[in-house]
Design a protein around this motif. Structure first.
Motif, short mmCIF file in Angstrom:
data_model
loop_
_atom_site.label_atom_id
_atom_site.label_comp_id
_atom_site.label_asym_id
_atom_site.label_seq_id
_atom_site.Cartn_x
_atom_site.Cartn_y
_atom_site.Cartn_z
N ARG A 117 0.87 -1.05 -0.09
CA ARG A 117 -0.06 -0.03 0.04
C ARG A 117 0.84 1.30 0.09
NH1 ARG A 117 -2.36 -3.04 -1.72
NH2 ARG A 117 -4.21 -4.35 -1.12
N ALA A 118 2.01 1.18 0.59
CA ALA A 118 2.90 2.44 0.90
C ALA A 118 3.63 2.65 -0.61
CB ALA A 118 4.04 2.07 1.70
N LEU A 119 3.85 1.37 -1.42
CA LEU A 119 4.19 1.62 -2.76
C LEU A 119 3.32 2.09 -3.65
CD1 LEU A 119 6.01 -1.77 -3.32
CD2 LEU A 119 7.32 0.40 -3.04
N GLU A 120 2.11 1.98 -3.46
CA GLU A 120 1.03 2.52 -4.25
C GLU A 120 0.93 3.89 -4.00
OE1 GLU A 120 -1.79 -1.62 -4.63
OE2 GLU A 120 -2.17 0.01 -3.42
N ALA A 121 1.09 4.21 -2.44
CA ALA A 121 0.85 5.54 -2.03
C ALA A 121 1.89 6.59 -2.67
CB ALA A 121 0.55 5.77 -0.75
N THR A 122 3.03 6.09 -2.71
CA THR A 122 4.13 6.83 -3.10
C THR A 122 4.60 6.54 -4.50
OG1 THR A 122 5.69 5.01 -2.48
CG2 THR A 122 5.42 6.61 -1.02
N LYS A 123 3.70 5.87 -5.28
CA LYS A 123 3.77 5.63 -6.89
C LYS A 123 5.16 4.90 -7.25
CE LYS A 123 0.67 9.37 -8.36
NZ LYS A 123 0.17 9.64 -6.97
N LEU A 124 5.56 4.22 -6.45
CA LEU A 124 6.80 3.39 -6.59
C LEU A 124 6.59 1.81 -6.78
CD1 LEU A 124 8.93 5.01 -3.72
CD2 LEU A 124 9.36 5.35 -6.15
N SER A 125 5.43 1.39 -7.19
CA SER A 125 4.98 0.09 -7.54
C SER A 125 5.98 -0.41 -8.49
CB SER A 125 3.42 0.09 -7.65
OG SER A 125 2.71 0.26 -6.70
N ASP A 126 6.25 0.22 -9.49
CA ASP A 126 6.95 -0.09 -10.60
C ASP A 126 8.30 0.05 -10.62
OD1 ASP A 126 4.45 -0.85 -12.12
OD2 ASP A 126 4.67 1.37 -12.91
N SER A 127 8.97 0.20 -9.24
CA SER A 127 10.34 0.54 -9.15
C SER A 127 10.87 -0.97 -8.56
CB SER A 127 10.52 1.62 -7.76
OG SER A 127 10.28 1.41 -6.65
N ALA A 128 12.37 -0.60 -8.45
CA ALA A 128 12.97 -2.03 -7.83
C ALA A 128 12.48 -2.42 -6.48
CB ALA A 128 14.42 -1.68 -7.99
N LEU A 129 11.91 -1.30 -5.79
CA LEU A 129 11.46 -1.55 -4.35
C LEU A 129 10.44 -2.64 -4.33
CD1 LEU A 129 11.50 2.19 -2.78
CD2 LEU A 129 12.94 0.28 -2.55
N HIS A 130 9.69 -2.77 -5.37
CA HIS A 130 8.75 -3.89 -5.75
C HIS A 130 9.35 -5.31 -5.10
CE1 HIS A 130 6.44 -7.14 -7.72
NE2 HIS A 130 5.30 -6.48 -7.32
N ALA A 131 10.47 -5.34 -5.94
CA ALA A 131 11.30 -6.88 -5.63
C ALA A 131 11.80 -6.87 -4.31
CB ALA A 131 12.20 -6.91 -6.76
N HIS A 132 12.19 -5.68 -4.01
CA HIS A 132 12.94 -5.64 -2.60
C HIS A 132 11.87 -5.91 -1.48
CE1 HIS A 132 15.49 -4.29 0.49
NE2 HIS A 132 14.36 -3.64 1.11
N LEU A 133 10.52 -5.49 -1.64
CA LEU A 133 9.98 -5.67 -0.60
C LEU A 133 9.19 -7.36 -0.82
CD1 LEU A 133 7.55 -4.86 1.37
CD2 LEU A 133 6.04 -4.60 -0.51
N LEU A 134 9.01 -7.97 -1.80
CA LEU A 134 8.91 -9.27 -1.68
C LEU A 134 9.95 -10.06 -1.23
CD1 LEU A 134 7.38 -9.88 -5.43
CD2 LEU A 134 6.32 -10.26 -3.25
N ARG A 135 10.93 -9.86 -1.63
CA ARG A 135 12.49 -10.38 -0.95
C ARG A 135 12.36 -10.39 0.51
NH1 ARG A 135 15.47 -8.41 -4.17
NH2 ARG A 135 16.45 -6.79 -2.90
#
Length: 322
Positions: free
Chosen positions: A78-96
């Motif tokens: 939800r934070a990635l969506e709120a900051t518009k960073l869902s398509d960034s490398a932080l997506h994979a980092h969060l999953l990992r």
């Protein structure tokens, strides 16, 4: 007596107690069989109880981990969506950071449930474990775990693509394709990273946990608000710690505090310059963005200790004052 062979008892009597007359063996056997049966039954029950205790302890351990990580994963996305960073490398980092270990534990738990044996599941062996589970249970019963594992493959592909292509052009291509898509073109959405692929990472995670008999409490608005207060207090406490002197960590905590001040909890990102710069661009305050970028520049250059120390102090003060 069932399970205790009379002949074996008589042979043992003759071998161990040769002084006992053979004509008494039958009577002794009848008296010993119930006692031996009770001893065997007791040993079996103790072993069964021990195994059940170990299995329950393992399940409880996995359950606790899966439930805790679900909230972290939910708030993180939800934070990635709120900051518009869902398509960034932080997506994979969060999953990992949040879902890798729970996935491996769930696979190991299912394997033990199906086979009665243990298996250590790692990133290198999880596909092999999934394939074996499919062979034993069928694809339908392993589908939720397979979908969770597929998130990591997709995240890796997106990360590789991001390294090779300019991200600014991708959204336009995805939007134009989505606008002209027909009914039979669901695969186009999958390739573009939108639409139905996958439904929603926290939901995929929740379904996999549920199929392994682990209930994850959904995170509602009330819980999100509580998380903001809890995380804000925790970050503030760390920033007040005078023993904390690492500039990158202080920068990270300041960014977290800035996001929390706007009601965004749970963004997961490392205290590394690429991530700090990325998150800085998502801050609502232009002044905070510029200050954070300046701090990152000083950290990267590393040639002006006095200026860096002053900037770190300013950044820490901003965070504590917010």
């Amino acid at each position: 007596v069932a399970g205790i062979d009379g002949g074996a008892v008589r042979e043992a009597l003759a071998e161990r107690f040769p002084e006992v007359p053979a004509d008494l063996h039958g009577e002794l056997c009848l008296q010993l069989q119930p006692l031996l049966a009770a001893m065997v039954s007791g040993a079996q029950e103790a072993l069964r109880s021990s195994l059940q205790t170990k299995q329950k302890a393992l399940f409880d351990q996995v359950e606790k981990l899966v439930q805790e990580r679900y909230e972290t994963l939910f708030l993180g996305f939800r934070a990635l969506e709120a900051t518009k960073l869902s398509d960034s490398a932080l997506h994979a980092h969060l999953l990992r950071e949040t879902a890798t270990e729970p996935l491996h534990q769930l696979l190991a738990l299912r394997w033990e449930e199906v086979t009665g044996t243990t298996m250590e599941v790692t990133a290198a062996s999880r596909k092999q474990c999934l394939d074996k589970l499919v062979a034993k249970q069928g694809a339908a019963k392993v589908e939720s775990l397979a979908r969770l594992a597929a998130l990591f493959t997709k995240a890796k592909e997106e990360k590789d693509v991001a390294k090779e292509a300019k991200p600014a052009k991708e959204p336009k291509a995805a939007k134009s394709k989505k606008g002209k898509r027909g009914k039979g073109d669901e695969s186009d959405d999958d390739d573009a990273g939108g639409g139905t692929q996958p439904a929603d990472p926290p939901e995929v995670y929740h379904a996999a946990a549920d199929d392994c008999h682990i209930y994850c409490r959904k995170v509602d608005k009330k819980r999100e608000k509580a998380a903001v207060q809890e995380q804000r207090a925790a970050v503030r406490q760390r920033l007040k710690d005078e023993a904390l002197s690492d500039p990158a960590q202080i920068c990270q905590l300041g960014l977290q505090m800035a996001l929390l001040s706007t009601g965004v909890p749970g963004l997961v990102f490392p205290a590394e310059l690429w991530a700090l710069r990325l998150v800085a661009q998502a801050l609502a305050s232009e002044e905070a963005r510029e200050e954070c970028v300046e701090l990152c520049d000083l950290i990267e250059k590393g040639d002006d200790a006095v200026a860096l120390e002053a900037k770190v102090a300013d950044w820490r003060g901003r965070a504590l004052g917010g």
